[in-house]
Write a protein that holds these residues in place. Structure first.
Motif, PDB file in Angstrom:
ATOM      1  N   GLU A  87      14.911 -18.473  -3.728  1.00  0.00           N
ATOM      2  CA  GLU A  87      15.746 -19.776  -4.558  1.00  0.00           C
ATOM      3  C   GLU A  87      16.126 -20.812  -3.832  1.00  0.00           C
ATOM      4  O   GLU A  87      16.646 -20.556  -2.318  1.00  0.00           O
ATOM      5  CB  GLU A  87      16.588 -18.583  -5.225  1.00  0.00           C
ATOM      6  N   PHE A  88      16.836 -21.684  -4.363  1.00  0.00           N
ATOM      7  CA  PHE A  88      17.026 -23.408  -3.616  1.00  0.00           C
ATOM      8  C   PHE A  88      18.542 -23.017  -2.907  1.00  0.00           C
ATOM      9  O   PHE A  88      18.336 -23.142  -1.716  1.00  0.00           O
ATOM     10  CB  PHE A  88      17.885 -24.449  -5.200  1.00  0.00           C
ATOM     11  N   ASP A  89      19.360 -22.032  -4.232  1.00  0.00           N
ATOM     12  CA  ASP A  89      20.612 -22.043  -3.018  1.00  0.00           C
ATOM     13  C   ASP A  89      20.528 -21.358  -2.023  1.00  0.00           C
ATOM     14  O   ASP A  89      21.352 -21.331  -0.629  1.00  0.00           O
ATOM     15  CB  ASP A  89      21.975 -20.652  -4.125  1.00  0.00           C
ATOM     16  N   GLN A  90      19.383 -20.158  -1.853  1.00  0.00           N
ATOM     17  CA  GLN A  90      19.605 -19.057  -0.612  1.00  0.00           C
ATOM     18  C   GLN A  90      18.557 -20.352   0.033  1.00  0.00           C
ATOM     19  O   GLN A  90      19.356 -20.080   1.769  1.00  0.00           O
ATOM     20  CB  GLN A  90      19.010 -18.428  -0.722  1.00  0.00           C
ATOM     21  N   LYS A  91      18.089 -21.357   0.283  1.00  0.00           N
ATOM     22  CA  LYS A  91      16.910 -22.015   1.653  1.00  0.00           C
ATOM     23  C   LYS A  91      18.275 -23.170   1.618  1.00  0.00           C
ATOM     24  O   LYS A  91      18.310 -23.107   2.856  1.00  0.00           O
ATOM     25  CB  LYS A  91      15.951 -22.610   0.421  1.00  0.00           C
ATOM     26  N   ILE A  92      19.294 -23.335   1.399  1.00  0.00           N
ATOM     27  CA  ILE A  92      20.453 -24.421   1.569  1.00  0.00           C
ATOM     28  C   ILE A  92      21.479 -23.566   2.108  1.00  0.00           C
ATOM     29  O   ILE A  92      21.772 -23.593   3.442  1.00  0.00           O
ATOM     30  CB  ILE A  92      21.310 -25.132   0.130  1.00  0.00           C
ATOM     31  N   ASN A  93      21.391 -22.145   2.201  1.00  0.00           N
ATOM     32  CA  ASN A  93      22.082 -22.009   2.579  1.00  0.00           C
ATOM     33  C   ASN A  93      22.041 -21.362   4.438  1.00  0.00           C
ATOM     34  O   ASN A  93      22.588 -20.853   5.111  1.00  0.00           O
ATOM     35  CB  ASN A  93      22.811 -19.727   2.121  1.00  0.00           C
TER      36      ASN A  93
ATOM     37  N   MET B 246       9.684 -27.231  -0.501  1.00  0.00           N
ATOM     38  CA  MET B 246      10.995 -27.358  -1.903  1.00  0.00           C
ATOM     39  C   MET B 246       9.934 -28.080  -2.490  1.00  0.00           C
ATOM     40  O   MET B 246       9.829 -29.079  -2.814  1.00  0.00           O
ATOM     41  CB  MET B 246      12.039 -28.382  -1.912  1.00  0.00           C
ATOM     42  N   PRO B 247       9.127 -27.062  -3.046  1.00  0.00           N
ATOM     43  CA  PRO B 247       7.771 -27.539  -4.492  1.00  0.00           C
ATOM     44  C   PRO B 247       8.703 -28.533  -5.420  1.00  0.00           C
ATOM     45  O   PRO B 247       7.166 -29.652  -5.785  1.00  0.00           O
ATOM     46  CB  PRO B 247       7.305 -26.450  -5.188  1.00  0.00           C
ATOM     47  N   GLN B 248      10.001 -27.677  -6.343  1.00  0.00           N
ATOM     48  CA  GLN B 248       9.837 -28.354  -7.303  1.00  0.00           C
ATOM     49  C   GLN B 248      11.772 -28.508  -7.182  1.00  0.00           C
ATOM     50  O   GLN B 248      12.309 -27.247  -6.686  1.00  0.00           O
ATOM     51  CB  GLN B 248       9.890 -27.554  -8.916  1.00  0.00           C
ATOM     52  N   ILE B 249      12.231 -29.169  -7.312  1.00  0.00           N
ATOM     53  CA  ILE B 249      13.563 -29.580  -7.784  1.00  0.00           C
ATOM     54  C   ILE B 249      14.376 -30.020  -8.689  1.00  0.00           C
ATOM     55  O   ILE B 249      13.838 -30.903  -9.161  1.00  0.00           O
ATOM     56  CB  ILE B 249      14.065 -29.856  -5.941  1.00  0.00           C
ATOM     57  N   GLU B 250      15.229 -29.412  -9.009  1.00  0.00           N
ATOM     58  CA  GLU B 250      15.733 -29.464 -10.529  1.00  0.00           C
ATOM     59  C   GLU B 250      17.041 -31.269  -9.821  1.00  0.00           C
ATOM     60  O   GLU B 250      17.346 -31.055  -8.940  1.00  0.00           O
ATOM     61  CB  GLU B 250      16.530 -28.971 -10.962  1.00  0.00           C
TER      62      GLU B 250
END
Length: 87
Positions: free
Chosen positions: A10-16, A51-55
Motif C-alpha cells: 500500500e502507499f503508506d507502507q511504501k512511504i514508511n 507508484m502506478p496510481q496515486i491519489e
C-alpha cells in the motif's frame, strides 16, 4: 523488501519503508559510511518509484519523500567526492 513485491504494498507502507531506509542511510552517513548510506537511499527510492496510481492527497507526501531521498543521496555523493580528493 518484505514478502511480496512492490506492487503488493500500500502507499503508506511504501512511504514508511522508504523513510526507514533513509533513516538507516542517515545513521550510516553520520558514521561516514557513505557508500553504504547511498545504497540505503537508493533502496528507499525504489519503494517510491513504483507508484502506478496515486491519489491527489498522496502527491505531496510522495514528492517530499522523493526529494529528501535525493538530497541525502546527493550529500553522499558530495561527501564521497570530497573524501576521495583528500586522499
Amino acid at each position: 523488501q518484505r514478502a511480496g513485491g512492490l506492487g503488493d504494498l500500500e502507499f503508506d507502507q511504501k512511504i514508511n519503508f522508504a523513510r526507514e531506509r533513509r533513516e538507516r542511510g542517515n545513521r550510516l552517513f553520520k558514521r561516514q559510511y557513505f557508500r553504504e548510506a547511498d545504497e540505503e537511499y537508493e533502496q528507499g527510492l525504489r519503494y517510491l518509484i513504483y507508484m502506478p496510481q496515486i491519489e491527489e492527497n498522496q502527491k505531496e507526501p510522495l514528492e517530499q519523500e522523493v526529494c529528501e531521498q535525493h538530497v541525502c543521496s546527493l550529500e553522499c555523493a558530495a561527501s564521497t567526492g570530497l573524501r576521495a580528493r583528500r586522499n
